[in-house]
Scaffold this motif. Structure first.
Motif, PDB file in Angstrom:
ATOM      1  N   PRO A  72       0.814  -1.220   0.000  1.00  0.00           N
ATOM      2  CA  PRO A  72       0.000   0.000   0.000  1.00  0.00           C
ATOM      3  C   PRO A  72       0.846   1.269   0.000  1.00  0.00           C
ATOM      4  CG  PRO A  72      -0.622  -1.443   1.830  1.00  0.00           C
ATOM      5  CD  PRO A  72       0.535  -2.067   1.147  1.00  0.00           C
ATOM      6  N   GLY A  73       2.063   1.174   0.491  1.00  0.00           N
ATOM      7  CA  GLY A  73       2.940   2.340   0.500  1.00  0.00           C
ATOM      8  C   GLY A  73       3.283   2.827  -0.895  1.00  0.00           C
ATOM      9  N   LEU A  74       3.118   1.981  -1.891  1.00  0.00           N
ATOM     10  CA  LEU A  74       3.439   2.370  -3.262  1.00  0.00           C
ATOM     11  C   LEU A  74       2.422   3.331  -3.859  1.00  0.00           C
ATOM     12  CD1 LEU A  74       4.572  -1.069  -4.703  1.00  0.00           C
ATOM     13  CD2 LEU A  74       6.025   0.818  -3.956  1.00  0.00           C
ATOM     14  N   ILE A  75       1.252   3.430  -3.252  1.00  0.00           N
ATOM     15  CA  ILE A  75       0.232   4.335  -3.786  1.00  0.00           C
ATOM     16  C   ILE A  75       0.007   5.539  -2.875  1.00  0.00           C
ATOM     17  CG2 ILE A  75      -0.940   2.548  -5.128  1.00  0.00           C
ATOM     18  CD1 ILE A  75      -3.094   2.519  -2.912  1.00  0.00           C
ATOM     19  N   GLU A  80      -1.589  11.316   1.031  1.00  0.00           N
ATOM     20  CA  GLU A  80      -2.334  11.391  -0.224  1.00  0.00           C
ATOM     21  C   GLU A  80      -2.224  10.089  -1.022  1.00  0.00           C
ATOM     22  OE1 GLU A  80      -4.196  14.066  -1.316  1.00  0.00           O
ATOM     23  OE2 GLU A  80      -3.790  14.902   0.670  1.00  0.00           O
ATOM     24  N   VAL A  81      -3.374   9.548  -1.423  1.00  0.00           N
ATOM     25  CA  VAL A  81      -3.434   8.332  -2.232  1.00  0.00           C
ATOM     26  C   VAL A  81      -3.273   8.723  -3.699  1.00  0.00           C
ATOM     27  CG1 VAL A  81      -4.934   6.423  -2.950  1.00  0.00           C
ATOM     28  CG2 VAL A  81      -4.950   7.184  -0.582  1.00  0.00           C
ATOM     29  N   LEU A  82      -2.637   7.831  -4.471  1.00  0.00           N
ATOM     30  CA  LEU A  82      -2.454   8.054  -5.902  1.00  0.00           C
ATOM     31  C   LEU A  82      -3.772   8.506  -6.524  1.00  0.00           C
ATOM     32  CD1 LEU A  82      -0.697   7.697  -8.495  1.00  0.00           C
ATOM     33  CD2 LEU A  82      -1.488   5.348  -8.543  1.00  0.00           C
ATOM     34  N   ILE A 103       2.968  13.508  -7.576  1.00  0.00           N
ATOM     35  CA  ILE A 103       4.368  13.112  -7.757  1.00  0.00           C
ATOM     36  C   ILE A 103       5.286  14.101  -7.039  1.00  0.00           C
ATOM     37  CG2 ILE A 103       6.222  12.859  -9.471  1.00  0.00           C
ATOM     38  CD1 ILE A 103       4.051  11.742 -11.385  1.00  0.00           C
ATOM     39  N   TYR A 104       4.930  15.389  -7.078  1.00  0.00           N
ATOM     40  CA  TYR A 104       5.709  16.396  -6.365  1.00  0.00           C
ATOM     41  C   TYR A 104       5.701  16.110  -4.860  1.00  0.00           C
ATOM     42  CZ  TYR A 104       7.180  20.850  -4.429  1.00  0.00           C
ATOM     43  OH  TYR A 104       7.830  21.815  -3.716  1.00  0.00           O
TER      44      TYR A 104
END
Length: 113
Positions: A72-75, A80-82, A103-104
């Motif tokens: 889940p850390g990847l999103i 803020e969620v992807l 992304i910023y």
């Protein structure tokens, strides 16, 4: 994992519906015995599943890559969620300002660590 095992896993992953073991050794340009040993190591590592399959009365196996749980850390970027998850806009990801802001945040979080 050996280079040949990685190549075999890549071939299996590239076929969504799976690949027949009888075809895998031909695709890898190796003999069937070597292919069987590679398949066994991939099975033991939990990376693929093997399903019995009959083709023209001949028993073979359908090989499929197992789906891995996503971290889940990847999103997440901070809290803020992807933003692409659940987004219904049809856009160009390279020009999406919402995605660029996320992304910023991700880069800022990485810089602060």
């Amino acid at each position: 994992m050996s280079e040949l095992e990685e190549e075999a896993l890549g071939v299996i992953q590239s076929h969504r519906e799976g690949v027949l073991q009888s075809d895998l050794w031909k695709l890898l340009d190796i003999d069937s015995r070597k292919c069987s040993r590679i398949v066994k190591r991939l099975l033991d590592a939990g990376l693929i599943e093997r399903i019995e399959f009959r083709s023209d009365g001949i028993k073979t196996y359908l090989l499929r890559a197992k789906k891995r749980a996503v971290d889940p850390g990847l999103i997440l970027a901070g809290e803020e969620v992807l933003p692409c998850i659940g987004c219904d806009r049809e856009c160009d990801p390279e020009g999406c300002t919402i995605l660029l802001d996320w992304i910023y945040l991700l880069a800022l979080e990485e810089y602060q660590e």
